[in-house]
Enzyme design. Sequence first.
Site, PDB file in Angstrom:
ATOM      1  N   CYS A  50      48.567  -5.819 -84.205  1.00 17.52           N
ATOM      2  CA  CYS A  50      48.110  -4.496 -84.626  1.00 17.52           C
ATOM      3  C   CYS A  50      47.843  -4.452 -86.122  1.00 17.52           C
ATOM      4  CB  CYS A  50      49.126  -3.429 -84.239  1.00 17.52           C
ATOM      5  SG  CYS A  50      50.776  -3.705 -84.900  1.00 17.52           S
ATOM      6  N   ASN A  51      48.325  -5.454 -86.866  1.00 17.33           N
ATOM      7  CA  ASN A  51      48.106  -5.514 -88.317  1.00 17.33           C
ATOM      8  C   ASN A  51      46.908  -6.345 -88.722  1.00 17.33           C
ATOM      9  OD1 ASN A  51      51.498  -5.451 -89.754  1.00 17.33           O
ATOM     10  ND2 ASN A  51      50.349  -3.947 -88.599  1.00 17.33           N
ATOM     11  N   GLU A 114      59.167  -7.005 -91.418  1.00 15.38           N
ATOM     12  CA  GLU A 114      59.377  -6.897 -89.975  1.00 15.38           C
ATOM     13  C   GLU A 114      59.381  -8.293 -89.342  1.00 15.38           C
ATOM     14  OE1 GLU A 114      56.981  -7.435 -87.414  1.00 15.38           O
ATOM     15  OE2 GLU A 114      55.235  -7.907 -88.643  1.00 15.38           O
ATOM     16  N   GLN A 116      58.857  -8.963 -85.943  1.00 16.31           N
ATOM     17  CA  GLN A 116      58.059  -9.112 -84.727  1.00 16.31           C
ATOM     18  C   GLN A 116      56.952 -10.150 -84.890  1.00 16.31           C
ATOM     19  OE1 GLN A 116      57.336  -4.744 -83.947  1.00 16.31           O
ATOM     20  NE2 GLN A 116      57.294  -5.538 -81.860  1.00 16.31           N
ATOM     21  N   GLN A 120      54.955 -12.975 -82.308  1.00 20.42           N
ATOM     22  CA  GLN A 120      53.501 -12.970 -82.132  1.00 20.42           C
ATOM     23  C   GLN A 120      52.883 -14.288 -82.574  1.00 20.42           C
ATOM     24  OE1 GLN A 120      53.140  -9.504 -84.600  1.00 20.42           O
ATOM     25  NE2 GLN A 120      52.934  -8.099 -82.870  1.00 20.42           N
ATOM     26  N   GLY A 191      54.836  -4.101 -72.721  1.00 20.51           N
ATOM     27  CA  GLY A 191      54.773  -5.348 -73.472  1.00 20.51           C
ATOM     28  C   GLY A 191      55.876  -5.425 -74.509  1.00 20.51           C
ATOM     29  N   MET A 193      55.906  -4.698 -77.807  1.00 23.54           N
ATOM     30  CA  MET A 193      56.064  -3.503 -78.635  1.00 23.54           C
ATOM     31  C   MET A 193      56.689  -2.368 -77.840  1.00 23.54           C
ATOM     32  SD  MET A 193      55.376  -2.283 -81.764  1.00 23.54           S
ATOM     33  CE  MET A 193      53.883  -2.975 -82.485  1.00 23.54           C
TER      34      MET A 193
END
Length: 423
Positions: A50-51, A114, A116, A120, A191, A193
């Site tokens: 998403c980034n 973060e 996460q 990913q 998922g 997130m």
Amino acid sequence: MSILAVGVSHKTTSIERLSRLALDAPTAAKLADALVAAEHVDEALVLSTCNRTEVYASVARFHGGLDEVTAELSAVAGIEVAELRDECAVYFDEGAVAHGFAVAAGLESMVVGESQILGQLRLALTSAQRHGTAGTTLNALFQQALRVGKRVQTETTIGSAGRSLVTAAYDLLESEYGSLDGARMVVLGAGTMAGLAARTAAAQGARLTIVNRTHAKAERLAEAVGGTSVGLADLDRALADADVLLTCTGGRDLKLGADRLAGTGVRAVIDLAVPADLDPSVAAAGITVIDIARLGDRLRGSAVDGAEAARELVRTEVADFLGSRRAAQVAPTVVALRSMATEVMAAELARLDARLPDLGERERTEIHRSVRRVVDKLMHAPTVRVQALASGGETVDYAAVLRELFALDPEAVNAVMKPEVGP
């Protein structure tokens, strides 16, 4: 081969444009396949979160590789190449290594620190390995990047607060809507997130209903958080009794408009999907909306405890990785030089044997040993020193210097690098 990184992120473009470049796993794999089939790209890995959406490639030529990567990204997003290039960040070789490590450390994330991104990144590497688009160069880069990210999380304070987009969204929600304690919350998606969002909300006392296209996934997540689950077909029924909706499917075929929420109890929506799951009409209807764009505005420029320590750790790791890489690049030339010295020594000893056939076996053996010791001692210091110099930060191509000084055959150097087993 050199490393090239090209892509867009929340730092270089708008969320709307980032949404157009967001890739699901199959599309990312197809993009990597198309790139390794190109003329100048040898390996490729695609990271889409998403980034950011970024391509990391091992390329033979910078300009040729850059043209091929941007052309393929342009085709995927339906954006003109010239327009895309204006919004892309480009990193090459040492810069690409530094950027990749910083990404793994969470230093380039919207929520700095973060963790996460590590999951990913691991998924992106696994996909590239499975499809055969990551080879020696990118495997080495991203295996080390994952180790760097872990070090940053465990050895600095940057990850101690457990910050993520989810926690940032909930902090903003509490300031505008109120506590999640006792709130009836629908989580749309199952998922990674969505799982983090559901677990965090459950810990804060929310009563959860998980909705997903694949009901089995919704059931598993609901069981883990003590909630209930329904299939996507029952979304409207779930929304009717909800106070808060969190959605993060990222599917291009799902758009929730104000009409879908009219008549429900939903008064606040968190949309963490890229592309967005919400239609702009939802915010216009007076419902509190927290999305990626709002979070970006809120988080931009905020100071993070431990960030400088994390950057220093990354800088050290980058220097070590580049040093090891340069030393490895000069190794084939060192091996070729030693092979040439061995051949010269063998030829001279053979000539000695031919000229002095009556030399005694004891004397002949001692002469052979002495000559080998002389050659070994003469070669030891220069070859060890050149590898040490190559691992430093200087820009000198020591392998090229050795090839020039000793007139080494390029084919002899290349032969050292061939994986084939000879006859």
